[in-house]
Each structure stands twice: as structure tokens, then as C-alpha cells.
Enzyme design. Structure first.
Site, mmCIF file in Angstrom:
data_model
loop_
_atom_site.group_PDB
_atom_site.id
_atom_site.type_symbol
_atom_site.label_atom_id
_atom_site.label_comp_id
_atom_site.label_asym_id
_atom_site.label_seq_id
_atom_site.Cartn_x
_atom_site.Cartn_y
_atom_site.Cartn_z
ATOM 1 N N ASP A 42 -28.711 -32.706 44.328
ATOM 2 C CA ASP A 42 -29.006 -32.995 43.276
ATOM 3 C C ASP A 42 -30.792 -32.757 43.626
ATOM 4 O OD1 ASP A 42 -26.894 -33.118 41.878
ATOM 5 O OD2 ASP A 42 -26.849 -35.225 42.149
ATOM 6 N N LEU A 60 -23.155 -27.419 47.847
ATOM 7 C CA LEU A 60 -23.042 -25.591 48.320
ATOM 8 C C LEU A 60 -24.085 -25.191 49.615
ATOM 9 C CD1 LEU A 60 -23.802 -24.143 44.547
ATOM 10 C CD2 LEU A 60 -21.885 -23.714 45.979
ATOM 11 N N ARG A 73 -19.186 -29.553 44.737
ATOM 12 C CA ARG A 73 -18.837 -29.114 46.030
ATOM 13 C C ARG A 73 -20.411 -29.445 46.156
ATOM 14 N NH1 ARG A 73 -15.251 -27.463 49.157
ATOM 15 N NH2 ARG A 73 -16.316 -26.263 49.870
ATOM 16 N N HIS A 94 -27.212 -32.205 35.676
ATOM 17 C CA HIS A 94 -26.864 -33.671 36.153
ATOM 18 C C HIS A 94 -27.273 -34.706 35.097
ATOM 19 C CE1 HIS A 94 -26.407 -36.838 39.724
ATOM 20 N NE2 HIS A 94 -27.455 -37.634 39.405
ATOM 21 N N GLY A 145 -14.842 -28.945 31.364
ATOM 22 C CA GLY A 145 -15.969 -27.633 31.494
ATOM 23 C C GLY A 145 -16.499 -27.656 30.388
HETATM 24 C C1 GRF Z 1 -21.279 -33.267 33.784
HETATM 25 O O1 GRF Z 1 -22.079 -35.130 33.489
HETATM 26 C C2 GRF Z 1 -22.809 -32.937 34.771
HETATM 27 O O2 GRF Z 1 -23.592 -33.674 34.030
HETATM 28 C C3 GRF Z 1 -21.829 -33.523 35.587
HETATM 29 O O3 GRF Z 1 -20.404 -33.477 36.226
HETATM 30 C C4 GRF Z 1 -20.062 -33.369 33.901
HETATM 31 C C5 GRF Z 1 -19.371 -32.358 34.516
HETATM 32 O O4 GRF Z 1 -18.812 -32.418 32.290
HETATM 33 N N1 GRF Z 1 -22.836 -32.932 36.715
HETATM 34 P P1 GRF Z 1 -18.239 -30.732 31.865
HETATM 35 O O5 GRF Z 1 -17.261 -30.157 32.676
HETATM 36 O O6 GRF Z 1 -19.223 -29.858 31.725
HETATM 37 O O7 GRF Z 1 -17.370 -31.440 30.687
#
Ligand code: GRF
Length: 200
Positions: free
Chosen positions: A144, A92, A90, A108, A12
Site C-alpha cells: 500500500d 506482488l 497477495r 485500499h 468482488g
Molecule cells: C475493499 O475494502 C478494498 O478496499 C480492499 O479489499 C476489499 C475488497 O472488497 N482492498 P470487494 O471484494 O471489492 O468487495
């Protein structure tokens, strides 16, 4: 005032970066709810620590459509206008996508369309690229694949490990995700086919 809904599955940190920018008043919106599909997501505790409503909707063993309907109902019950995926592990369904047309964002950790899917930082290292980065995009039904709102470029250094590269990218993720959220909140993006135009 727009209501954001955050979906996450883990740590998070992107959620937290957005939350800090909202709380400091630099983005005119509020986080109405944080939802995790995993009970053990640290992001839920981080949300509660900030006084933000946090819910767990376990996805394990549930049919995708049924789960997504449940998710939509929860977000709608909090009056969510814009959905931010922040490490939500997940894909969607169209049921979910149709409920929030052009109002679902994802971050991403690569320069899309390079290295979609899981372990994007490892994919970049293994491939041997000299630059990688991160991408904020609108979510469509692919993995993505949606129209790109913003990107940041990060160098790959000789001594990099997956961890060191991920940390360098993460710093940029936190910056560009909040920027993209601001553009969507301020209704400054226009989607023309695959291209996202920013209006002033
Ligand atoms: C990040 O690297 C984001 O790009 C990817 O998952 C990771 C999540 O990290 N989709 P966080 O939970 O926000 O620290």
C-alpha cells in the site's frame, strides 16, 4: 480500446462497480479477464454472471515468483494493458510489477499512508480517528505504498462498528476506483516521483 485485467480474492464488489461503469459505456475500456487466486471467490461468479471471462489460478503452496510469472502470462494471453487489484490478498513481486509498469492500480480502505495492510477499517476505529476513507494508488513493491491517484474522506461516527464504517467507505471506494480507472485508461496521469498529476 484498453483491456483491463482484474485480480481479486473475494467478494468482488469493486470489480462489479468498475464493470458496471464500463458496460454503461462511461469508461472506454473492457474487462478482458478476471483472475482469482481463490477458487471460492464470489467475484468469479459475479464475473461469469456478467459474461466476463473468469479464471482461477490457485496460489496456495506456490512459490511467489513462479506464481507471479503464471499470473503475468495469463494476463498477457488476454492482451491486458491495465491491471486492477480489487481485494487481491497477495503482495506482488517485482517480476509482476515490471511487467505492467505504472499500470497496476489498487484500492485500499483507508487514507494512506495511514493504516496500511490488513483490517484498515478496524485500525482506524481502534486508533480513534474522526475521519478515514479510501485511496486508489499505483502499485509498487511495498504494501500500500505506491503513488496516490485519488482519495475520498469518510467520517467516523460515534456508534460505528467495523461493519458500518466499512460499508460507508465501500460506497466511496466504488466511486473513486472507477474514476481512477478512467484517468489511467484515458492516459491522463503523469507520475512525478511520488506525485501523480492529472492532465486534462
Ligand atoms: C475493499 O475494502 C478494498 O478496499 C480492499 O479489499 C476489499 C475488497 O472488497 N482492498 P470487494 O471484494 O471489492 O468487495
Amino acid at each position: 480500446m484498453k483491456n483491463l485485467g482484474i485480480l481479486l480474492s473475494g467478494r468482488g464488489s469493486n470489480f462489479e462497480a468498475i464493470a458496471h461503469n464500463l458496460l454503461s459505456g462511461s469508461i472506454p475500456a473492457r474487462i478482458a479477464v478476471v483472475v482469482s487466486n481463490r477458487q471460492d471467490a464470489a467475484g468469479l461468479d459475479r464475473a461469469r454472471a456478467l459474461g466476463i471471462e473468469a479464471r482461477c489460478l490457485p496460489s496456495k503452496g506456490k512459490d511467489r515468483e513462479a506464481y507471479d510469472r503464471e499470473l503475468v502470462a495469463t494476463l498477457q494471453s488476454f492482451g491486458v494493458d491495465i491491471v486492477c487489484l480489487a481485494g487481491f490478498m497477495r503482495v506482488l513481486s517485482s517480476t509482476f510489477i515490471r511487467a505492467f509498469p505504472t499500470r497496476i492500480l489498487n484500492i485500499h480502505p483507508a487514507l494512506l499512508p495511514a493504516f496500511p495492510g490488513l483490517e484498515a477499517q478496524k485500525q482506524a476505529l481502534d486508533y480513534g480517528v474522526k475521519f478515514t476513507g479510501c485511496t486508489v494508488h499505483l502499485v509498487d513493491e511495498g504494501v500500500d505504498t505506491g503513488p496516490i491517484i485519488g482519495q475520498a474522506v469518510v467520517p467516523v461516527l460515534d456508534g460505528d462498528t467495523v461493519e458500518s464504517l466499512s460499508a460507508r467507505i465501500l460506497k466511496e471506494e466504488h466511486r473513486i476506483y472507477s474514476e481512477a480507472v478512467r484517468l489511467v485508461v484515458e492516459e491522463r496521469i503523469r507520475v512525478e516521483g511520488r506525485r501523480v498529476r492529472v492532465t486534462s
